[in-house]
Every structure is written in C-alpha cells, then in structure tokens.
Design an enzyme around this catalytic site. Structure first.
Site, PDB file in Angstrom:
ATOM      1  CB  VAL A  52      10.361  12.948 -28.340  1.00  0.00           C
ATOM      2  CG1 VAL A  52       8.855  13.753 -28.167  1.00  0.00           C
ATOM      3  CG2 VAL A  52      11.058  13.300 -29.438  1.00  0.00           C
ATOM      4  CB  ALA A  55      12.444  16.691 -24.448  1.00  0.00           C
ATOM      5  CD  GLU A  56       7.158  17.820 -26.201  1.00  0.00           C
ATOM      6  OE1 GLU A  56       6.548  18.381 -25.555  1.00  0.00           O
ATOM      7  OE2 GLU A  56       7.776  18.385 -27.485  1.00  0.00           O
ATOM      8  CB  SER A  57       6.101  14.265 -20.390  1.00  0.00           C
ATOM      9  OG  SER A  57       6.647  13.326 -20.760  1.00  0.00           O
ATOM     10  CE1 TYR A 161      10.605  19.233 -27.346  1.00  0.00           C
ATOM     11  CE2 TYR A 161      11.143  19.332 -29.654  1.00  0.00           C
ATOM     12  CZ  TYR A 161      10.524  18.680 -28.721  1.00  0.00           C
ATOM     13  OH  TYR A 161       9.862  17.422 -28.898  1.00  0.00           O
TER      14      TYR A 161
END
Length: 181
Positions: A52, A55-57, A161
C-alpha cells in the site's frame, strides 16, 4: 503483553535482517520498523502494508495528493481525524499525519478496519482507494457484485490501484517471504 512485545521484536529483527539482504530500496528499508510494529499491532500482513505504501506514495513521506491525502499511506486529513477520535481514541495534532510512524500506524489500522468490514483484501483495497461508502454501494449492486464478492470495480483508477497493489503484495511476499502470510 510481553509475548506481543517479543513477537513485534522478532518481526522487526527479521525485517531489518532481510532488509539488508534483499533488493529493498533505501526508502523501503527506512520504514521497515514502523511497518513491522503497526502490522503486528493490527494483524495486517507486513507485505500488504509495504504494498500500500508503494502504491500510494512510492515511499515518499512528504507525498501529498491532488485530493489532499498525505504521507506514506496517503491518509485524508478527515479520515485521520475520524480514526483518531472514533477508533483509536488518541489525540494527535492534524500535522502529525505527516509523521511516518503515525501515518503508517493509522494507515495500517485503517487497512485492518476495512479488511474486517469486507473480509477480502481486494475489497478492502478498493475501499481504501475509493471510499468505504462507495464500495458498500458497489457490493449492493448485482451488476458489480454477487454474494458479497465484488466481481467488477467500476472506477478504472480504483481497479488499476487494486491490481497494482496486489501485484506489489505478491512481490513482497516472494521477495521477503514473510512467515505466516
């Protein structure tokens, strides 16, 4: 409590040991201790937390999205406040969302919460990205879901995502081979 602390210590040592022996980036290694601690506290696979964050940052602690999501796990300020007040019952100043340890802990708690709500990592990830309310609506739509299983994600961004995050999760599982996942 002592057994829990011992388990966290073991996971932390295991992650730090492996972090020097596998192809983790400097940014990935920098968060391993926080990931190990939060993953153990909230019973979330460490590989999922790492996936996560990636994927997020892309492991950038100063990341801020166009929508205003912040930090490594891209928490929205309203979500952070809600988690602080309603779930973990902790007082944090709004700017503490940017602290990597706090951001990872709250993001991991939120993942755990969503997994408990939906019973599937795929659906929990969709909710993490698109929102819990939207995913609840999708699950009620027979064109999108059947028997509590989300067959199709109608938002292309969310579908991409979820797919990407699950691929990262598989990579971390294969690369690091976390025990118990």
């Amino acid at each position: 409590m002592a057994a829990s602390c011992l388990l966290i210590g073991f996971i932390l040592l295991f992650l730090l040991f492996l972090g020097d022996r596998i192809a983790l980036s400097r940014r990935e290694r920098a968060v391993l201790a926080h990931v190990a601690s939060a993953a153990a506290e909230f019973d979330v696979p460490p590989a999922m937390v790492l996936a996560v964050i990636r994927a997020e940052s892309e492991f950038r602690p100063d990341a801020v999205s166009k929508a205003g999501a912040r930090g490594l796990m891209q928490l929205m300020p309203d979500t952070f406040s809600w988690l602080c007040e309603q779930h973990l019952k902790e007082a944090h100043a709004p700017q503490q969302i940017d602290d990597p340890a706090i951001n990872i802990r709250y993001g991991t708690y939120y993942l755990s919460y969503l997994y408990q709500q939906f019973g599937s990592w795929r659906v929990a990830l969709a909710a993490y990205n698109a929102g819990e309310g939207r995913v609840t609506e999708w699950l009620a739509d027979p064109a999108l879901a059947k028997g509590g299983t989300l067959r199709r994600i109608p938002f292309p961004e969310t579908a991409a995502y979820v797919k990407q995050t699950l691929e990262y999760y598989a990579e971390y599982l294969n690369e690091i081979n976390f025990e118990g996942e």
